[in-house]
Scaffold this motif. Structure first.
Motif, PDB file in Angstrom:
ATOM      1  N   CYS A 104      70.086  57.021 -28.003  1.00 31.50           N
ATOM      2  CA  CYS A 104      70.605  56.226 -27.499  1.00 31.50           C
ATOM      3  C   CYS A 104      69.713  54.584 -27.463  1.00 31.50           C
ATOM      4  O   CYS A 104      68.607  54.645 -27.244  1.00 31.50           O
ATOM      5  N   HIS A 105      70.603  53.633 -27.844  1.00 32.52           N
ATOM      6  CA  HIS A 105      69.756  52.351 -28.178  1.00 32.52           C
ATOM      7  C   HIS A 105      69.510  51.778 -26.814  1.00 32.52           C
ATOM      8  O   HIS A 105      68.689  50.705 -26.655  1.00 32.52           O
ATOM      9  N   HIS A 106      70.138  52.344 -25.551  1.00 37.53           N
ATOM     10  CA  HIS A 106      70.043  51.715 -24.759  1.00 37.53           C
ATOM     11  C   HIS A 106      69.037  52.546 -23.495  1.00 37.53           C
ATOM     12  O   HIS A 106      68.738  52.490 -22.314  1.00 37.53           O
ATOM     13  N   ARG A 107      68.474  53.528 -24.073  1.00 36.29           N
ATOM     14  CA  ARG A 107      67.573  54.542 -23.327  1.00 36.29           C
ATOM     15  C   ARG A 107      66.416  53.595 -22.844  1.00 36.29           C
ATOM     16  O   ARG A 107      65.700  52.874 -23.490  1.00 36.29           O
ATOM     17  N   ARG A 108      66.181  53.857 -21.453  1.00 42.16           N
ATOM     18  CA  ARG A 108      64.900  53.417 -20.703  1.00 42.16           C
ATOM     19  C   ARG A 108      63.962  54.574 -20.849  1.00 42.16           C
ATOM     20  O   ARG A 108      64.002  55.749 -20.572  1.00 42.16           O
ATOM     21  N   ALA A 109      62.716  54.243 -20.859  1.00 40.38           N
ATOM     22  CA  ALA A 109      61.409  55.004 -20.903  1.00 40.38           C
ATOM     23  C   ALA A 109      60.486  54.712 -20.043  1.00 40.38           C
ATOM     24  O   ALA A 109      59.762  53.622 -20.125  1.00 40.38           O
ATOM     25  N   ALA A 110      60.186  55.584 -18.934  1.00 42.32           N
ATOM     26  CA  ALA A 110      59.173  55.254 -17.948  1.00 42.32           C
ATOM     27  C   ALA A 110      57.828  54.909 -18.850  1.00 42.32           C
ATOM     28  O   ALA A 110      57.304  55.920 -19.646  1.00 42.32           O
ATOM     29  N   GLY A 111      56.985  54.188 -18.480  1.00 40.37           N
ATOM     30  CA  GLY A 111      55.568  53.955 -18.882  1.00 40.37           C
ATOM     31  C   GLY A 111      56.008  52.928 -20.209  1.00 40.37           C
ATOM     32  O   GLY A 111      54.745  52.602 -20.724  1.00 40.37           O
ATOM     33  N   THR A 113      59.175  51.227 -21.634  1.00 37.54           N
ATOM     34  CA  THR A 113      60.241  50.029 -21.312  1.00 37.54           C
ATOM     35  C   THR A 113      60.445  49.692 -19.795  1.00 37.54           C
ATOM     36  O   THR A 113      60.916  48.443 -19.593  1.00 37.54           O
ATOM     37  N   GLU A 114      60.098  50.584 -18.925  1.00 36.21           N
ATOM     38  CA  GLU A 114      59.958  50.338 -17.417  1.00 36.21           C
ATOM     39  C   GLU A 114      58.708  50.776 -16.890  1.00 36.21           C
ATOM     40  O   GLU A 114      58.134  51.798 -17.419  1.00 36.21           O
ATOM     41  N   PRO A 115      58.273  50.336 -15.788  1.00 42.59           N
ATOM     42  CA  PRO A 115      57.126  50.839 -14.969  1.00 42.59           C
ATOM     43  C   PRO A 115      56.861  52.477 -15.077  1.00 42.59           C
ATOM     44  O   PRO A 115      58.139  53.155 -15.054  1.00 42.59           O
TER      45      PRO A 115
END
Length: 368
Positions: A104-111, A113-115
């Motif tokens: 997924c090109h929109h995948r968010r990853a804790a630590g 891409t996001e806190p």
């Protein structure tokens, strides 16, 4: 609220003024009890993997207890023990619709891409929390996420029961891959230049590739260190018609001979994390049904206040490091992995295996 944050490259601090998390309608708030450290975290700390802003809350391999739920959450409740799946795909794009959510090109990853999750309390999407039994050791709970990566790599390799599998690199991910190989009925052989890491892998039941005759090839090779030199060596260890699975990653290029690739009919695949929801669900069911204990790879535990020391030590120790977070004055459950003992199941059949030796730098980065 306390959290471990990155202030600047190689400058980790513990702050006590982080705002309390806000629980959205589809979120839960989790009181974090423990967070494992991996190569991706170390890449962030060193500055090799850039994050959106500084200071930055670190960590992603977390477990804890739900303390609040959003208005639209019906299947989670306060007091429920959960592990957090720290990669959040959009579930709408073409890749997600086919089930390949790791792409997924929109995948968010804790630590990343996001806190991150190395805080006393965090808000996360409820659908990415997974209930786990109260009876589990903390050590096993904290290893669910990286063990899911390991199991996925072994599935991708096509390893057959009785086959030898060369695991290149005996960092924490290499140890977990070796455990996954053994569970699949294969025989894990390790190549690792770091004496302490190699010794720990052997203690846990892997075998030393250096004891095999030179030139023997492996039907499956899994590279976990991320060093380009190790990838090049791994390619040469794959048997004709075999597979090479790359788990570790590095921005530095590796040389790949197309002559070797074509003439030996090799399959080379990158293993990027896992797919939601099937892989996490499979891992938790497997641990519950088969009594596996991935927490055996844990060798050092630090309190949250010791986070700077934990990150500084993690790259050099044999085994995996984790950070525990105080929970109302109680102490973490004693893990089965904290001391020696317990290994990979042994396969008695003579496996098809591979060659010995190998020298490469310490782990660069494992994926998350």
């Amino acid at each position: 609220m306390k959290a471990a944050v990155l202030l600047a490259p190689d400058d980790v601090a513990v702050v006590d003024d982080l705002p309390e998390p806000s629980c959205g309608p589809r979120d839960v708030v989790v009181a974090v009890h423990g967070v494992g450290l991996c190569g991706s975290d170390l890449a962030v700390v060193s500055g090799r993997r850039r994050v959106p802003a500084l200071p930055w809350v670190l960590g992603h391999e977390a477990f804890g207890v739900v303390v609040a739920t959003g208005d639209e959450v019906a299947d989670r409740f306060p007091g429920q023990r959960v592990v957090i799946e720290p990669n959040y795909p959009c579930l709408r794009c073409a890749a997600c619709r086919t089930g390949a959510t790791a792409g997924c090109h929109h995948r968010r990853a804790a630590g990343i891409t996001e806190p991150g999750l190395l805080a006393e309390r965090v808000a996360v999407p409820a659908r990415f929390t997974w209930p786990v039994p109260e009876s589990w050791d903390d050590a096993d709970a904290v290893c669910v996420e990286p063990f899911t990566v390991a199991l996925n790599a072994v599935r991708m390799s096509g390893l057959a029961r009785g086959d030898g599998c060369l695991v290149v690199g005996a960092g924490s991910q290499g140890l977990l891959v070796s455990m996954a190989v053994a569970h699949a009925g294969g025989v894990p052989y390790i190549v690792e230049p770091h004496e302490g890491r190699r010794a720990l892998a052997l203690e846990l039941g892997a075998r030393d590739a250096a004891a095999l005759a030179a030139g023997t090839a492996f039907p499956a090779v899994i590279e976990t260190s991320g060093a380009p030199e190790a990838f090049e060596e791994a390619l040469g260890r794959a048997a004709p018609g075999g597979s090479l699975i790359a788990v570790g990653q590095s921005p530095r290029p590796a040389r790949l001979s197309t002559f070797t690739l074509v003439q030996r009919r090799l399959t080379v695949r990158g293993c990027l994390i896992y797919d939601h929801p099937a892989d996490f669900r499979r891992t938790i069911a497997l641990l519950d049904e088969h009594g596996l204990h991935p927490g055996r790879v844990l060798r050092e535990r630090f309190d949250l206040d010791e986070a700077p020391k934990a990150f500084a030590r993690s790259a050099e120790i044999a085994g995996k490091t984790w950070i525990s977070v105080a929970r109302g004055g109680t102490t973490p459950r004693t893990p089965r992995a904290g001391s020696a003992g317990g290994g990979f199941p042994r396969t008695e059949e003579t496996p098809r295996t591979g060659s010995a030796g190998g020298s490469f730098p310490r782990t660069e980065e494992t994926p998350s």
